[in-house]
Design an enzyme around this catalytic site. Structure first.
Site, short mmCIF file in Angstrom:
data_model
loop_
_atom_site.label_atom_id
_atom_site.label_comp_id
_atom_site.label_asym_id
_atom_site.label_seq_id
_atom_site.Cartn_x
_atom_site.Cartn_y
_atom_site.Cartn_z
N SER A 139 0.86 -1.18 0.00
CA SER A 139 0.00 0.00 0.00
C SER A 139 0.89 1.23 0.00
CB SER A 139 -0.89 0.01 1.26
OG SER A 139 -1.50 1.26 1.46
N TYR B 176 -1.87 -1.49 10.78
CA TYR B 176 -2.03 -1.71 9.34
C TYR B 176 -0.87 -1.09 8.57
CZ TYR B 176 -3.76 -1.32 4.59
OH TYR B 176 -3.87 -1.39 3.22
#
Length: 267
Positions: free
Chosen positions: A147, A160
């Protein structure tokens, strides 16, 4: 369902988190390009629907494996099942992942431990299992989905962001180690993408999701696939995402953290 003789000569791509979002779109692209598929997800009925549709439309073999990747035994079970059926994996796509949202002091520990297992441990475990045969054969491709979050700390999604930083670092190091083996590693680092991810994490009302053009999962998947086929190591879809990822190194870390916190907060 057994493979036909024709299907046995096609290469096979294994994709985790294949029922929705980027994972589904990647599966579609691989099918479109003549790959047999091994699709892994928790959603049994959805996987079966995809398998039937893809087999009819693209004349390929599709095997579905229903697994909860937050369970530590899942990677070994997947690997052994494919070995028993003599299915060789030529492309491994570690796409499965999820996030939690909120102050770390207030979020659920069980959810975060499961997130670490899926986003980080399972990805590493599957790579370890399938990589050995790829190196032995002198050919193979691995796509790890990280990401844009991998490039900075992420208040309100601390765990995360940290898992995606691991995926980026791990993939870059592995790509270097595998030079000259015929096996390549690509890490896909998308920015905010239209998917169910943000609804599940409770981020739908955050500033990050408001007032900006958000890339769709199909576009992200296509960019990732093209980069994988070219053997690129890092791919960041979108010019703005690329610029942000590169500019972060020039901004003081404490300021980066404050900026990310501001963007993550709800309106």
């Amino acid at each position: 369902m057994k493979q036909t003789q024709k299907e046995q000569y096609k290469q096979t791509a294994l994709i985790t988190g294949a029922a929705n979002g980027i994972g589904y779109e990647l599966a579609y692209i691989f099918a479109q390009n003549g790959y047999n598929l091994v699709l892994v997800d928790r959603l049994d009925r959805k996987l079966q629907e995809i398998a039937v549709r893809f087999q009819d439309k693209f004349d390929i073999f599709v095997k579905t494996i229903v697994k909860d990747l937050s369970i530590s035994t899942a990677p070994n079970e997947i690997f052994l099942e494919l070995q028993q059926e003599n299915i060789q994996v030529d492309v491994l796509v570690n796409n499965a992942g999820f996030g939690t949202y909120g102050l770390f002091n207030e979020t659920n520990l069980k959810d975060e431990l499961e997130m670490l297992q899926v986003n980080l441990v399972c990805l590493t475990h599957l790579t370890k299992l399938f990589l050995k045969d790829m190196v032995k054969q002198g050919a193979g491709k691995i796509l790890n989905v990280a990401s844009a979050a991998a490039f900075q700390p992420g208040p309100l999604m601390a765990v995360y962001f940290a898992t995606k930083a691991y995926v980026l670092s791990f993939s870059e190091a592995l790509a270097n180690e595998l030079e000259g083996t015929g096996v390549t590693v690509t890490v896909l680092c998308p920015g905010t993408t239209h998917s169910a991810f943000h609804e599940r994490t409770g981020m739908a009302d955050s500033k990050l999701m408001q007032g900006k053009r958000i890339m769709d999962a199909q576009t992200v998947a296509n960019i990732g696939y093209q980069a994988l086929m070219k053997g690129k190591t890092i791919v960041i879809p979108g010019l703005i995402n690329k610029m942000l990822a590169k500019s972060i190194r020039f901004i003081p870390r404490n300021l980066v953290t404050k900026i990310v916190r501001s963007m993550q907060e709800n309106k």
